[in-house]
Design a protein around this motif. Structure first.
Motif, PDB file in Angstrom:
ATOM      1  N   PHE A  76       0.825  -1.218   0.000  1.00 11.54           N
ATOM      2  CA  PHE A  76       0.000   0.000   0.000  1.00 11.54           C
ATOM      3  C   PHE A  76       0.851   1.257   0.000  1.00 11.54           C
ATOM      4  CE2 PHE A  76       0.096   1.893   4.258  1.00 11.54           C
ATOM      5  CZ  PHE A  76       0.597   0.871   5.046  1.00 11.54           C
ATOM      6  N   ARG A  80       1.046   4.284  -2.811  1.00  9.90           N
ATOM      7  CA  ARG A  80       0.950   5.710  -2.488  1.00  9.90           C
ATOM      8  C   ARG A  80       2.142   6.500  -3.014  1.00  9.90           C
ATOM      9  NH1 ARG A  80      -1.595   5.601   3.657  1.00  9.90           N
ATOM     10  NH2 ARG A  80      -3.389   4.302   3.127  1.00  9.90           N
ATOM     11  N   PHE A  93     -13.264  -5.905  -6.743  1.00 14.24           N
ATOM     12  CA  PHE A  93     -14.065  -6.110  -5.541  1.00 14.24           C
ATOM     13  C   PHE A  93     -15.452  -6.512  -6.025  1.00 14.24           C
ATOM     14  CE2 PHE A  93     -11.088  -2.559  -4.468  1.00 14.24           C
ATOM     15  CZ  PHE A  93     -10.178  -3.349  -3.782  1.00 14.24           C
ATOM     16  N   HIS A 107      -9.595   6.366  -1.826  1.00 19.18           N
ATOM     17  CA  HIS A 107      -9.609   6.333  -0.366  1.00 19.18           C
ATOM     18  C   HIS A 107      -8.568   7.266   0.240  1.00 19.18           C
ATOM     19  CE1 HIS A 107      -9.859   4.608   3.667  1.00 19.18           C
ATOM     20  NE2 HIS A 107      -8.558   4.711   3.680  1.00 19.18           N
ATOM     21  N   SER A 117     -16.495  10.476  10.520  1.00 15.70           N
ATOM     22  CA  SER A 117     -17.514   9.670   9.851  1.00 15.70           C
ATOM     23  C   SER A 117     -18.548   9.150  10.844  1.00 15.70           C
ATOM     24  CB  SER A 117     -16.878   8.492   9.112  1.00 15.70           C
ATOM     25  OG  SER A 117     -16.203   8.946   7.964  1.00 15.70           O
ATOM     26  N   ILE A 118     -18.077   8.692  12.001  1.00 11.81           N
ATOM     27  CA  ILE A 118     -19.005   8.143  12.993  1.00 11.81           C
ATOM     28  C   ILE A 118     -19.936   9.231  13.513  1.00 11.81           C
ATOM     29  CG2 ILE A 118     -19.132   7.228  15.356  1.00 11.81           C
ATOM     30  CD1 ILE A 118     -16.748   5.449  14.642  1.00 11.81           C
ATOM     31  N   ARG A 120     -20.621  11.908  11.851  1.00 14.33           N
ATOM     32  CA  ARG A 120     -21.188  12.597  10.686  1.00 14.33           C
ATOM     33  C   ARG A 120     -20.916  14.104  10.741  1.00 14.33           C
ATOM     34  NH1 ARG A 120     -20.992   8.329   8.279  1.00 14.33           N
ATOM     35  NH2 ARG A 120     -22.705   7.365   7.146  1.00 14.33           N
ATOM     36  N   HIS A 124     -16.800  14.833   7.029  1.00 15.55           N
ATOM     37  CA  HIS A 124     -17.183  13.541   6.464  1.00 15.55           C
ATOM     38  C   HIS A 124     -17.935  13.743   5.155  1.00 15.55           C
ATOM     39  CE1 HIS A 124     -19.242   9.648   5.978  1.00 15.55           C
ATOM     40  NE2 HIS A 124     -20.339  10.374   5.824  1.00 15.55           N
ATOM     41  N   GLU A 128     -16.596  12.608   1.508  1.00 13.10           N
ATOM     42  CA  GLU A 128     -17.318  11.564   0.760  1.00 13.10           C
ATOM     43  C   GLU A 128     -17.821  12.115  -0.573  1.00 13.10           C
ATOM     44  OE1 GLU A 128     -17.911   8.264   1.654  1.00 13.10           O
ATOM     45  OE2 GLU A 128     -16.599   8.550   3.382  1.00 13.10           O
ATOM     46  N   MET A 131     -14.976  12.285  -3.031  1.00  9.10           N
ATOM     47  CA  MET A 131     -14.636  10.955  -3.560  1.00  9.10           C
ATOM     48  C   MET A 131     -15.645  10.515  -4.607  1.00  9.10           C
ATOM     49  SD  MET A 131     -13.671   8.849  -0.110  1.00  9.10           S
ATOM     50  CE  MET A 131     -13.655   7.200  -0.816  1.00  9.10           C
TER      51      MET A 131
ATOM     52  N   ASN B 168     -22.629   4.095  10.596  1.00  9.64           N
ATOM     53  CA  ASN B 168     -21.888   5.259  10.096  1.00  9.64           C
ATOM     54  C   ASN B 168     -20.469   4.903   9.677  1.00  9.64           C
ATOM     55  OD1 ASN B 168     -24.074   6.854  10.431  1.00  9.64           O
ATOM     56  ND2 ASN B 168     -23.285   8.029  12.165  1.00  9.64           N
ATOM     57  N   PHE B 169     -19.855   4.017  10.426  1.00 12.79           N
ATOM     58  CA  PHE B 169     -18.521   3.554  10.029  1.00 12.79           C
ATOM     59  C   PHE B 169     -18.606   2.839   8.680  1.00 12.79           C
ATOM     60  CE2 PHE B 169     -15.288   0.253   9.740  1.00 12.79           C
ATOM     61  CZ  PHE B 169     -14.116   0.951  10.033  1.00 12.79           C
ATOM     62  N   ASN B 171     -20.806   2.998   6.274  1.00 10.51           N
ATOM     63  CA  ASN B 171     -21.119   3.845   5.131  1.00 10.51           C
ATOM     64  C   ASN B 171     -20.204   5.061   5.068  1.00 10.51           C
ATOM     65  OD1 ASN B 171     -23.315   2.332   4.097  1.00 10.51           O
ATOM     66  ND2 ASN B 171     -24.531   3.058   5.818  1.00 10.51           N
ATOM     67  N   SER B 172     -18.920   4.802   4.985  1.00 13.94           N
ATOM     68  CA  SER B 172     -17.943   5.883   4.859  1.00 13.94           C
ATOM     69  C   SER B 172     -16.747   5.308   4.118  1.00 13.94           C
ATOM     70  CB  SER B 172     -17.505   6.368   6.240  1.00 13.94           C
ATOM     71  OG  SER B 172     -16.658   5.405   6.841  1.00 13.94           O
ATOM     72  N   ARG B 173     -15.769   6.157   3.842  1.00 16.68           N
ATOM     73  CA  ARG B 173     -14.588   5.642   3.140  1.00 16.68           C
ATOM     74  C   ARG B 173     -13.896   4.572   3.977  1.00 16.68           C
ATOM     75  NH1 ARG B 173      -9.120   8.064   3.977  1.00 16.68           N
ATOM     76  NH2 ARG B 173      -9.206   9.261   5.887  1.00 16.68           N
ATOM     77  N   HIS B 174     -14.041   4.667   5.300  1.00 19.39           N
ATOM     78  CA  HIS B 174     -13.396   3.687   6.166  1.00 19.39           C
ATOM     79  C   HIS B 174     -14.082   2.326   6.052  1.00 19.39           C
ATOM     80  CE1 HIS B 174     -11.326   7.163   7.682  1.00 19.39           C
ATOM     81  NE2 HIS B 174     -12.501   7.748   7.870  1.00 19.39           N
ATOM     82  N   LEU B 176     -15.781   1.381   3.485  1.00 20.32           N
ATOM     83  CA  LEU B 176     -15.488   0.895   2.137  1.00 20.32           C
ATOM     84  C   LEU B 176     -14.127   0.207   2.105  1.00 20.32           C
ATOM     85  CD1 LEU B 176     -16.549   0.805  -0.752  1.00 20.32           C
ATOM     86  CD2 LEU B 176     -15.359   2.970  -1.177  1.00 20.32           C
ATOM     87  N   ALA B 177     -13.167   0.804   2.815  1.00 19.26           N
ATOM     88  CA  ALA B 177     -11.837   0.193   2.886  1.00 19.26           C
ATOM     89  C   ALA B 177     -11.937  -1.186   3.546  1.00 19.26           C
ATOM     90  CB  ALA B 177     -10.886   1.085   3.668  1.00 19.26           C
ATOM     91  N   ILE B 179     -14.551  -3.151   3.657  1.00 23.82           N
ATOM     92  CA  ILE B 179     -15.219  -4.082   2.749  1.00 23.82           C
ATOM     93  C   ILE B 179     -14.269  -4.521   1.633  1.00 23.82           C
ATOM     94  CG2 ILE B 179     -17.120  -4.348   1.100  1.00 23.82           C
ATOM     95  CD1 ILE B 179     -18.723  -2.397   2.824  1.00 23.82           C
ATOM     96  N   SER B 180     -13.425  -3.605   1.174  1.00 20.32           N
ATOM     97  CA  SER B 180     -12.486  -3.985   0.116  1.00 20.32           C
ATOM     98  C   SER B 180     -11.512  -5.051   0.614  1.00 20.32           C
ATOM     99  CB  SER B 180     -11.741  -2.762  -0.420  1.00 20.32           C
ATOM    100  OG  SER B 180     -10.717  -2.347   0.463  1.00 20.32           O
ATOM    101  N   ILE B 193      -4.702   0.804   0.281  1.00 15.30           N
ATOM    102  CA  ILE B 193      -5.377   0.692   1.570  1.00 15.30           C
ATOM    103  C   ILE B 193      -4.449   0.003   2.577  1.00 15.30           C
ATOM    104  CG2 ILE B 193      -7.362  -0.295   2.797  1.00 15.30           C
ATOM    105  CD1 ILE B 193      -8.359   1.585   0.750  1.00 15.30           C
TER     106      ILE B 193
END
Ligand SMILES: Nc1ncnc2c1ncn2[C@@H]1O[C@H](COP(=O)(O)OP(=O)(O)OP(=O)(O)O)[C@@H](O)[C@H]1O
Ligand SMILES: [Mg+2]
Lengths: 262, 316
Positions: A76, A80, A93, A107, A117-118, A120, A124, A128, A131, B168-169, B171-174, B176-177, B179-180, B193
């Motif tokens: 990774f 980068r 995926f 990402h 994110s948690i 919101r 966030h 998002e 992206m 919330n975790f 459904n975010s880029r985190h 998604l990471a 899940i990938s 990642i």
């Protein structure tokens, strides 16, 4: 631009137990070049990619990107630094949408934290949104935007290969490594792919290293070619030189070269 | 994105459920048996959803979730019973210590590719059980007295927080990471990642909420014993996730509710419980091999229902 090469591979190799899969590999790629890497089955082409991308740590030699050592870095981090790749056997995926496949590559450009994110927080939503917009823009370049909500596994084979290339490019590489991108494609798809490769090289100011079995493709688009055999470099040169290289003809090309010449 | 539209309906439903149950309890219309079952359901949903994050989202196989439940249960009990500190604090500390335990187990085993986590968590849960079994200060095999402090309010608030954090975790880029990593770890790595980081983070969050569930659990029974946190308990939690459909949060919630009700009613007949439990599992695996919900969420069905044509794909 600079006279420093983008990628320098110095006497690199790797040994699996007693097997020297790759040895004494020397390569230099300059900014903007499109270079081919060919060789018979088991020659060590994919293994070379795995060395360049940090999947394997070389047991000898060094790999420099813009003069900076990248061997020993995990994959990774290599990505980068600006090296991204596709895989010989497609690795998408599968259960994610086409859009989300590309989003994964974005990402690292979004910076909002897990906490934001948690909870919101505004960062966030901003991150998002960025992206999402960038990914959709990107899919448009590859005419994949009409599939954006489709699951990756449901795409036709040729489009899956295309998506994999798109995803690799979304990671914003300086050097793109393509491992047999035309494998399993029909002639029309292969031709489209060649156009695509030429197009992305110009559009993204990229350097590309391409593994390919399809000689027409390699000879057609590459400016320079490296030939591997039994883990060692056999020859290096322009398509013209490779075509007429006695060692190459003897070791492996033979018939196919005649086809190309004909 | 999608979540912002679902957030307020979720909160409204949650508040409604809470108020209705609370009124029923305080007016005495709902007896202790039912309110206890509801609290148990809330605890089991927290366990199911926290393990769903690890297995369903991140794709890391953990089979010792009861170990983190035990850590939360005992640590929180020590805080309320030995240190006489408030229950709310005990819940938080129980979660934090379980998360730390998650880091200790997760960091070495998740650095490696392969199913080392399964072995590590299995071993960890056993070790934790034996440790508590041999500490006299927490009662050893006889167990530890714990006050009944868990109320419907505590259980429900913890449940809602758990779901909000994990949704919330996810459904975010985190998310998604994460899940990938589940989808293809090698490709995820190649896309830049930091796969180890996300595996560890997901596992630590999952452990945290297992610890929270542990605090609610231990203060709901007057006594806790190491034997309550054996392999069978881990297995019960694993079943919630698998039965619901790997990757589906609503599935995990649904199967936690169903199985808690089934096993509560069959509590008096342990043999029958095992038989019925097994039958339910076999039937689901025969007719819905991907679990009750597959990878779908409840909200996907609403979308399908609203757009009869072409709405077939699901977000996550
Ligand atoms: N992880 C590994 N462990 C042991 N041997 C390996 C490993 N990876 C590759 N090899 C061996 O290294 C040699 C080179 O393999 P590699 O996949 O690089 O060939 P290739 O040139 O890409 O061939 P192909 O055209 O079939 O894709 C083979 O003999 C292979 O079996
Ligand atoms: Mg190969």
């Amino acid at each position: 631009m600079g006279n420093k090469p983008l990628l320098e591979v110095k006497n690199t190799g790797i040994q699996f137990g007693g097997l020297k899969a790759v040895q004494n590999l020397n390569m230099v790629l300059n900014q903007g070049e499109l270079v081919g890497l060919i060789g018979p089955n088991g020659a060590g082409k994919t293994t070379s990619f795995n060395l360049l991308t940090g999947v394997y740590v070389p047991t000898e030699g060094d790999i420099l990107l813009n003069g900076e050592r990248i061997n020993g870095l995990p994959p990774f981090k290599v990505t980068r630094k600006g090296v991204s790749r596709t895989f010989q056997n497609i690795r998408l995926f599968n259960e994610l949408s086409v859009l989300d496949n590309v989003k994964v590559a974005y990402h690292s450009i979004a910076k909002h934290s897990i906490i934001s994110s948690i909870l919101r927080l505004p960062s966030h939503f901003a991150g998002e949104k960025e992206m999402e917009e960038k990914s959709i823009e990107f899919l448009k370049i590859f005419s994949l935007d009409k599939y954006k909500d489709e699951l990756a596994k449901n795409l036709p084979y040729g489009q899956q290969r295309r998506l994999e290339i798109a995803r690799a490019l979304a990671a914003n590489p300086k050097l793109l490594l393509l491992d047999e991108p035309a494998a399993g494609m029909n002639p029309q798809e292969t031709k489209d792919l060649m156009d695509l490769i030429a197009f992305i090289r110009d559009k993204f100011d990229l350097t590309i290293l391409l593994i390919e079995h399809d000689m027409n493709l390699v000879m057609g688009v590459c400016e320079r070619i490296y030939v591997l055999d039994h883990g060692q470099l056999l020859a290096e040169g322009s398509p013209e030189e490779i075509r007429n290289h006695p060692k190459v003809i003897e070791a492996y090309l033979g018939e196919e070269v005649h086809d190309v010449n004909a | 994105m999608k979540k912002s539209k679902q957030f307020w309906p979720f909160i409204i439903v949650a508040v409604l459920v809470y108020v209705v149950v609370q009124v029923l309890i305080s007016t005495g219309m709902m007896n202790q048996f039912y309110s206890n079952t509801l609290i148990l359901i809330a605890i089991n949903i927290i366990l199911a959803v926290s393990l769903h994050l690890v297995i369903g989202i991140t794709g890391q196989f953990s089979i010792g979730h009861a170990g983190f439940l035990a850590v939360g249960a005992y640590i929180s009990a020590i805080i309320t019973m030995k240190l006489q500190l408030p229950f709310a604090l005990a819940i938080i500390v129980g979660g934090v210590v379980a998360a730390l335990a998650g880091l200790i187990v997760g960091i070495p085993s998740l650095r490696l590719k392969g199913d080392y986590l399964a072995i590590a968590t299995l071993g960890f849960a056993e070790i934790i059980r034996i440790v508590f079994l041999n500490i006299d200060a927490v009662g050893g095999a006889a167990g530890m007295q714990v006050s009944h402090l868990t109320t419907w309010t505590y259980a429900f608030v913890c449940l809602v927080i758990t779901i909000i954090v994990i949704v919330n975790f996810t459904n975010s880029r985190h998310g998604l990471a994460a899940i990938s990593v589940r989808e293809n770890e090698i490709a995820s790595d190649a896309m830049g990642i930091n796969t180890t980081y996300y595996k560890v983070i997901a596992f630590a969050i999952g452990s945290f909420f297992a610890g929270v569930a542990g605090a609610l659990f231990s203060h709901n029974f007057y006594i806790i014993q190491p034997s309550q946190f054996g392999f069978l308990k881990s297995f019960d939690i694993l079943i919630f996730v698998v039965l619901g459909g790997l990757g589906s949060l609503s599935g995990a919630v649904l199967s936690a509710i169903l199985l808690t009700i089934v096993s509560t009613y069959l509590q008096g007949y342990p043999e029958t419980r095992m038989i019925i439990y097994s039958l339910v599992l076999i039937i689901v695996m025969l007719y819905r091999p991907k679990g009750l919900m597959g990878t779908m969420e409840i909200t996907d069905y609403f979308k399908l229902w609203r757009t009869p044509k072409g709405g077939g794909q699901h977000g996550k």
